[in-house]
Structure formats: structure tokens, C-alpha cells
Write a protein that holds these residues in place. Structure first.
Motif, short mmCIF file in Angstrom:
data_model
loop_
_atom_site.label_atom_id
_atom_site.label_comp_id
_atom_site.label_asym_id
_atom_site.label_seq_id
_atom_site.Cartn_x
_atom_site.Cartn_y
_atom_site.Cartn_z
N LEU A 366 0.87 -1.22 0.02
CA LEU A 366 0.00 -0.05 -0.11
C LEU A 366 0.69 1.42 0.15
CD1 LEU A 366 -2.81 1.36 0.41
CD2 LEU A 366 -2.45 1.15 2.73
N ARG A 367 2.02 1.19 0.79
CA ARG A 367 2.90 2.40 0.86
C ARG A 367 3.58 2.71 -0.51
NH1 ARG A 367 6.46 0.25 3.56
NH2 ARG A 367 5.54 0.68 5.77
N SER A 368 3.98 1.48 -1.23
CA SER A 368 4.52 1.62 -2.62
C SER A 368 3.46 2.35 -3.52
CB SER A 368 5.07 0.42 -3.25
OG SER A 368 6.28 0.10 -2.25
N GLY A 369 2.47 1.97 -3.41
CA GLY A 369 1.24 2.25 -4.18
C GLY A 369 1.18 3.67 -4.12
N LEU A 370 0.88 4.03 -2.92
CA LEU A 370 0.74 5.51 -2.56
C LEU A 370 1.84 6.38 -3.12
CD1 LEU A 370 -0.89 5.54 1.13
CD2 LEU A 370 -2.02 5.90 -1.16
N VAL A 371 3.14 5.99 -2.62
CA VAL A 371 4.20 7.06 -3.20
C VAL A 371 4.21 7.03 -4.81
CG1 VAL A 371 6.78 6.90 -3.26
CG2 VAL A 371 5.61 6.34 -1.23
N PHE A 372 4.01 5.87 -5.37
CA PHE A 372 4.09 6.02 -6.96
C PHE A 372 2.98 6.70 -7.35
CE2 PHE A 372 2.92 4.50 -11.12
CZ PHE A 372 3.87 4.87 -11.72
N GLY A 373 1.71 6.45 -6.72
CA GLY A 373 0.47 7.31 -7.24
C GLY A 373 0.77 8.59 -7.11
N SER A 374 1.16 9.11 -5.90
CA SER A 374 1.40 10.52 -5.51
C SER A 374 2.12 11.23 -6.41
CB SER A 374 2.06 10.83 -4.28
OG SER A 374 1.00 10.05 -3.55
N LEU A 375 3.46 10.57 -7.04
CA LEU A 375 4.01 11.11 -7.93
C LEU A 375 3.87 10.99 -9.38
CD1 LEU A 375 7.65 9.60 -6.45
CD2 LEU A 375 7.03 11.56 -6.65
N ALA A 376 2.98 10.09 -9.95
CA ALA A 376 2.59 9.80 -10.80
C ALA A 376 1.51 11.14 -11.26
CB ALA A 376 1.67 8.75 -11.19
N MET A 377 0.59 11.27 -10.35
CA MET A 377 -0.25 12.33 -10.28
C MET A 377 0.55 13.68 -10.40
SD MET A 377 -3.42 13.42 -7.48
CE MET A 377 -3.79 11.49 -7.41
N PHE A 378 1.54 13.75 -9.87
CA PHE A 378 2.30 15.03 -9.85
C PHE A 378 2.86 15.23 -11.43
CE2 PHE A 378 6.93 16.90 -9.67
CZ PHE A 378 6.51 18.03 -9.29
N TRP A 379 3.27 14.02 -12.02
CA TRP A 379 3.70 14.02 -13.33
C TRP A 379 2.66 14.49 -14.21
CZ3 TRP A 379 3.58 9.37 -16.98
CH2 TRP A 379 4.02 9.82 -18.30
N LEU A 511 3.07 5.68 6.72
CA LEU A 511 2.72 4.51 6.85
C LEU A 511 4.03 3.63 7.37
CD1 LEU A 511 0.42 3.39 3.87
CD2 LEU A 511 -0.23 3.36 6.39
N PRO A 512 4.44 3.69 8.53
CA PRO A 512 5.39 3.03 9.21
C PRO A 512 5.50 1.68 9.39
CG PRO A 512 4.24 3.95 10.96
CD PRO A 512 3.50 4.36 9.82
N GLY A 513 4.56 1.23 9.16
CA GLY A 513 4.47 -0.58 9.19
C GLY A 513 3.75 -0.89 10.45
N LEU A 514 3.93 -2.22 10.85
CA LEU A 514 3.20 -2.62 12.04
C LEU A 514 4.00 -1.84 13.35
CD1 LEU A 514 2.89 -6.41 11.20
CD2 LEU A 514 1.31 -4.50 11.09
N GLY A 515 3.15 -1.50 14.25
CA GLY A 515 3.83 -1.23 15.61
C GLY A 515 4.32 -2.22 16.35
N THR A 516 5.15 -1.85 17.20
CA THR A 516 5.82 -2.66 18.01
C THR A 516 4.64 -3.75 18.88
OG1 THR A 516 7.77 -1.30 18.60
CG2 THR A 516 7.20 -3.01 19.85
N ARG A 517 3.91 -3.04 19.23
CA ARG A 517 2.90 -4.14 20.14
C ARG A 517 2.00 -4.84 19.22
NH1 ARG A 517 -0.37 -0.28 24.24
NH2 ARG A 517 -0.88 -2.32 25.04
#
Length: 687
Positions: A366-379, A511-517
Motif C-alpha cells: 500500500l505504501r509503495s502504491g501511494l508513493v508512486f501514485g502521488s508522484l504519477a499524479m504530480f507528473w 505508513l511506518p508499518g506494524l507497530g511494536t505492540r
């Protein structure tokens, strides 16, 4: 002295050799790419650089195969996307985003170079779709062939240089890791058999053994590319991992008996355990496997001769545990010998299964999709040609860092390395390189910052900065036959690089991933689930899955312990108790699955269910229920319907008693610490 300063003022021989080899491979790849007039020769350089990060010959070959395979799959995916949406840019980018998410998800579930193959599949598809926007079908195919040619050329150059210049073999690397794993395991054994109270020292020794084991299992697959002895090394690695895990599980159980229940043991048992501890220390420090094996043989005779009639069940179990630990240690030494010289020992073992967290992989996707999607929209909104560089970096690093332990810290290291590369690339790649005439001058000028960056890439403390410095010097310069030395071109690339990496940093922070707990809870549930499943699969399959899963999980629990205050570090104990319980379950199955009478088999299954449920209850801070009763029912069934010697029944009684004590102790520990909040981040992060 700071690590960065030390790296450059007093570089070691290994770092210098690595920098020379990698720079040479990159320059050869660049020369050939320019000679063949490839569109983007810098991809050949990046390919050679990534393959040389771990320069052992077998690993370079394995990574090269994964890179080319991933590139081919990504090229096919990119061509397919453009075939479907050649005239529809937005649907093409949406489909590409889903493909990048799929590649990141699959890559997050692997532990070896297959992850890199998934990364290349995502990057190659992205390049084809973005670069070929508006191209003809023939142009799309040409772009795909060009990407394959550039990356393949870099892989070939890296492989040749790695094999011919100061070759480093995977076999030697595996032997060194095996030595470390065994020595640390023996140190852990000595501490535990002495009933030590030094928990940090035991944790350090255990991590020092499990860490190399994980590296061994991950890296051993590359040994198959180093000749016919490779498969033998792989099998020996699997044997070493299995036996070391059994060894550590035994030690956990023995330590609990010697430390917490010494009043129930005969003083002679405690004295023998201390003698065995001293023997393990001597075996750790002797030179050569034969001498270490002789030390262990002497220990085995010592324990065997100490057996006495009429001992209590717990004493019998303690003596048997000592003998089993010594036996496991001797097999570990045999495996170490087979890793170094596969022809002298013929060992057989199946590969291990690793713990895979699908929720964590889904978050990474999901994080990779959001990063690429944001940059694609910027492009799309800006129609800025250099935005493709930002999209490339977003795709590359959001996937590349996803499976690392602390991706935010690693990304910031890369960010700083990128900022340092901007003035370097401007000076060497534009001001000076614009005056160069001929390839020798180009190689001397452009190779200087690359060599300096690679010189620090072998040190884990500086690897993130220096590797980023090297990669961004390449991306900001983009060497080729038709280079553009204008300042506005360089400034556009620099801004694009900053935007791309900034989006990656923001993605990991949002989206830092799963928390410690949450991760801790999922690990506990996964261990409980595996223990429940141990009684449902075949013994061989159950052992394969459980051993691999537990090695990985215990390492993760150890990392979580490092993030907790000293008085709250209990997760290691939880993992070791689960490992001990699973090993005992497999031992019970091995001896009682084929029991002749159905009542024995039924009582056996009830005991296994009670043990699995007991671990789940203990892990959640409750006392286990029904373990002792299930053990008594099994003992009664064996006494009535089985033909089992009395001493075997005493050992079974001692095993059940020991497991119940272990679960009770775990329940008390977890009940005392119901809420865990990490108070700090890990001190050091390596990429």
C-alpha cells in the motif's frame, strides 16, 4: 573516531578491494554501453553497483539471475500494460500502480535475492510505461529491449569482475558464519548451564548465534552457483540450523531447571551441569573441529557415567537434556565441517520455511502504491519531464527499504547521502566532465566520486550514506553519448531527486508499518498457531516449517526486546519457551505417533492439545490448565496398554513436569508485564 572519518582515514584492505572491483565493473559496463550506443548507459552502472554490494561470486551470479529474470518479467508486464492502454495514460498508470504494489507485496515475503528480482520487475515495468508514453508499438518494444540490454550488460560485467579479480567465495563466507553461530551457541550454553543471572549476556550470545544462522539460511542458496559442492553446503547449512535450534531449546529448558528449580534437583546434577558448561567453553576456544569434537566426546562420557538408578524424574530429564545438548553440539560440528568441506561429510536435510507476515507485506504494498501514485499524479499535473526521475526513485526505494528493520532511519541516511552527492555530481559530472575528451578522462573524472562512495559501502555504519552517494552521483550525471551539461538540466534532475526521495520518506512516516505492540501480538499468535499445527502435519513437514519460522521470529522478538527498558525485556523468553515446547512436541510425536493402542494415541493427542493451549494461555499472562492431568492420563495409558520400559516412563513424566514449569514461569512473567511501550528506537541501523 566517527565511523565515516575512520572509513576514509584508515580504510581496510577489504574496503579498498571492494571499491576497486565495483568501480572497475561499472567503468567496463559504461564503456560497453557507450560503445553499443545504448539509450541510457547509466542503468548498466547502477546494475553493476547493486550486484557488487555483496561481492561473493555465487551471490553475484544469483543476484544477476534474479535481476535479469525480474527485468524480463517487468518488461513483459510493461509491454502488456501499454498494449492494453497505449492511448489511455491514466488507466495505464493505475494498472502500473497495482503491478508495483503486487511486486512489493511478493518481495516483502521473501528473504533472499528474489526480493531484488521483484524490485526489478516493478522498476522495469515503470520505466517502460512512463518512457513509452505516446510511443508506437514498435517503440515500446525497443524501450523494453533497451532496458534489458542495459541491466543485463551491467550484470555480466559485475559477474566477470567478481569472478576474476580477487574472487570471494560463498563457501568461505558460510564457514565464517557457521563458526560464529557455533561459538556463540557454545557461549550461550556455558552461561545457561552455570545458571547465570546475566540475562543481557545470554541474550547477546543467543542473538550472536541466531543472527549468523539467519544469514546462513539466506545466503546458502547462492552456493549452488559455485560448483558441484554447492548443494552439499546448502544441506549442511540446513542441518546446522535445525540442530542449533534444538540445542538452544534444550538449553532454555535446562537453564530454567538449574536456575529456578535447583531445589528439586540433586546437587550432583547441578555439579555435572557446571562441568559441562566448562567443557563447552573449552570447546569454544580450541582450534579446529576435531579438538572441539573430542572435548564434546569427553563431556558425553562424563554425563553418561553419571547416570544413577532411582533418580527423580526431573533429575533424569536434566541428565538426558545434557546428553541431548552434547549430541546436538556434535552434529553442529559435523555440519560445520560439511560446510567447509562438503566432500568429507554427506548430510541430508530439507530447506526451512520462513515466517511471513502478510499484513506487513500488504502495508508495504500500500505504501509503495501511494508513493508512486502521488508522484504519477504530480507528473500528470505538471507535465514535467524530470518527474520521471522522481517516479523512478519512489518506486525503487519504497520497495527496496520496505523489508528493512527501520526503513525511516535508513531512508534518512540515503537522503543525507543524496544531498552530499549533489555538489559532487555538479563538480565531477558537469563542470569537470564537460572538459573531458575520450573515455579514459571520463573514467578518471567520473570514477573518482564513485570510488570514494564505494570505499565506505562495506561498513554497515556508513553503508547507507556512501551507497546513496554513489547511486545519486550516477543518476544526477546520467553519463551517455549525448550528455546534456547545461545547468538547468542538472538542476531539474537534482530537484526531481529531492522530490522523489522526500516522497519516500513521507511514505514511511505516514505508513511506518506494524507497530511494536501489534507486531509482538502477531508474533505470539503465529507461534501459538504453529504449535497447534505441529500435531496436524507430518513430522518432517512440521519440523521444517517450525524450525525456519522460529529462527526468524526469535530474531524479531529479540529486536523488540532491544527497544524495551531493561526490566521489561521478556520477549526472548517467550520465543525460547515456544521453541522449547515445539521441539518437545515433535519429540513426543516421533515416539508416540505410532503407538500400538488407540487409547495411548488418544491420550497423546490430548497432551499435545494441552501443551499448545497452555502456551497460548501463558503467553497471555494466564496459568496453563490441564497439562499435568493430560500427562498423567498418557502415563496411565502407557502403563496399561503399552510395552514401555519404566525408565522411559520416568523420562516422560520428567518432560511433562519440566514443560509445565516452563509454561507456569512464562505465565507469571507475562502477567507481571501486561503493557509494553517501547521507550527508544534501536541505536544503530544498517541497510
Amino acid at each position: 573516531m566517527p565511523p565515516l572519518v575512520k572509513t576514509y582515514l584508515t580504510p581496510d584492505v577489504t574496503a579498498v578491494k571492494f571499491a576497486i572491483k565495483t568501480t572497475l565493473a561499472m567503468m567496463i559496463a559504461l564503456y560497453l554501453a557507450l560503445w553499443f550506443n545504448l539509450d541510457r548507459p547509466y542503468w548498466a552502472l547502477i546494475s553493476a553497483a547493486f550486484l557488487q554490494i555483496r561481492p561473493m561470486s555465487g551471490m553475484v551470479i544469483e543476484k544477476g539471475i534474479c535481476q535479469i529474470s525480474g527485468t524480463l518479467i517487468g518488461a513483459l508486464a510493461g509491454i502488456l500494460i501499454m498494449a492494453l492502454f497505449a492511448q489511455a495514460r491514466v488507466p495505464a498508470l493505475i494498472t502500473l500502480t497495482l503491478w508495483i504494489m503486487l511486486c512489493t507485496y511478493v518481495g516483502s515475503l521473501w528473504r533472499n535475492n528474489y526480493t531484488y528480482g521483484c524490485l526489478m520487475a516493478a522498476v522495469t515495468a515503470m520505466l517502460i510505461v512512463v518512457i513509452s508514453n505516446g510511443s508506437t508499438p514498435g517503440g515500446i518494444f525497443d524501450i523494453a529491449v533497451a532496458r534489458l540490454s542495459e541491466l543485463g550488460l551491467g550484470a555480466i560485467c559485475a559477474t566477470l569482475v567478481s569472478s576474476l579479480l580477487w574472487p570471494s567465495r560463498v563457501g568461505k563466507h558460510l564457514s565464517a558464519q557457521a563458526d560464529t553461530a557455533i561459538n556463540e551457541a557454545f557461549e550461550n550454553a556455558a552461561l545457561r548451564l552455570e545458571a547465570s543471572d546475566d540475562i543481557p549476556a545470554m541474550q547477546k550470545a543467543l542473538r550472536g548465534s541466531l543472527g549468523p544462522l539467519t544469514v546462513l539460511e539466506t545466503d546458502s542458496q547462492a552456493a549452488r552457483f559455485e560448483g558441484p559442492e554447492g548443494p552439499g553446503r546448502i544441506r549442511a547449512t540446513h542441518v546446522l540450523t535445525r540442530r542449533t535450534l534444538r540445542f538452544l531449546a534444550n538449553l532454555q529448558a535446562l537453564h530454567q531447571m538449574l536456575h529456578d528449580h535447583a531445589d528439586r534437583l540433586d546437587p550432583r546434577s547441578i555439579e555435572i551441569a557446571r562441568q559441562v558448561a566448562q567443557g563447552f567453553r573449552e570447546a569454544e576456544h580450541v582450534k579446529g573441529v576435531p579438538k572441539a569434537r573430542q572435548e564434546l566426546q569427553d563431556l558425553r562420557h562424563l554425563v553418561h557415567e553419571s547416570d544413577e538408578q532411582g533418580m527423580a524424574p526431573l533429575d533424569r530429564r536434566a541428565r538426558l537434556g545434557l546428553r541431548e545438548s552434547i549430541g546436538h553440539a556434535m552434529v553442529m560440528l559435523d555440519a560445520r565441517e560439511a560446510i567447509a568441506s562438503p566432500g568429507t561429510h554427506k548430510l541430508r536435510s530439507a530447506s526451512l520455511a520462513w515466517h511471513r507476515d502478510h499484513l506487513a507485506a500488504g502495508i508495504n504494498a500500500l505504501r509503495s502504491g501511494l508513493v508512486f501514485g502521488s508522484l504519477a499524479m504530480f507528473w500528470i499535473l505538471t507535465a514535467w519531464s524530470s518527474a520521471m526521475v522522481a517516479m523512478l526513485l519512489g518506486t525503487l526505494f519504497s520497495s527496496f527499504f520496505a523489508s528493512r528493520d527501520n526503513p525511516v532511519a535508513i531512508t534518512m541516511m540515503f537522503y543525507k547521502g543524496m544531498l552530499a552527492a549533489i555538489p559532487s555530481a555538479f563538480l565531477f559530472g558537469h563542470v569537470l566532465l564537460s572538459q573531458a575528451n575520450g573515455f579514459p578522462m571520463l573514467a578518471m573524472l567520473f570514477g573518482t566520486p564513485l570510488f570514494l562512495g564505494l570505499l565506505g559501502a562495506t561498513n554497515p555504519a556508513t553503508m547507507g550514506y556512501c551507497l546513496a552517494f554513489t547511486i545519486f552521483n550516477i543518476l544526477l550525471t546520467m553519463p551517455g553519448n549525448n550528455m546534456d551539461f547545461s545547468f538547468d538540466s542538472f538542476a531539474n534532475r537534482a530537484v526531481a531527486v529531492i522530490i522523489g526521495l522526500t516522497c519516500v520518506v513521507m511514505g514511511f512516516r505516514l505508513l511506518p508499518g506494524l507497530g511494536t505492540r501489534l507486531r509482538r501480538r502477531r508474533l505470539i499468535n503465529a507461534i501459538s498457531r504453529d504449535i497447534h499445527h505441529l500435531r496436524r502435519r507430518s513430522i518432517r513437514d512440521a519440523e521444517t516449517r517450525f524450525s525456519g519460522h522460529m529462527a526468524d521470529r526469535i530474531l524479531q522478538l529479540a529486536q523488540h526486546d532491544d527497544m524495551l527498558p531493561e526490566d521489561q525485556r521478556h520477549l526472548f523468553i517467550l520465543g525460547l519457551t515456544g521453541l522449547d515446547l515445539g521441539t518437545a512436541t515433535l519429540r513426543l510425536r516421533d515416539r508416540l505417533d505410532d503407538a500400538p493402542h488407540p487409547l495411548i494415541r488418544r491420550a497423546h493427542r490430548q497432551l499435545l492439545r494441552a501443551l499448545a493451549s497452555g502456551f497460548e494461555e501463558s503467553a497471555n499472562g494466564r496459568q496453563p490448565q490441564g497439562v499435568r492431568e493430560a500427562g498423567k492420563r498418557l502415563d496411565a495409558a502407557i502403563a496399561t496398554h503399552g510395552n514401555v520400559a519404566a525408565d522411559r516412563r520416568v523420562l516422560l513424566e520428567g518432560l511433562v513436569e519440566r514443560l509445565e514449569l516452563a509454561l507456569e514461569r512464562l505465565g507469571h512473567i507475562m502477567a507481571e508485564r501486561p503493557r509494553i511501550k517501547p521507550d527508544r528506537e534501536p541505536d544503530t541501523v544498517t541497510s
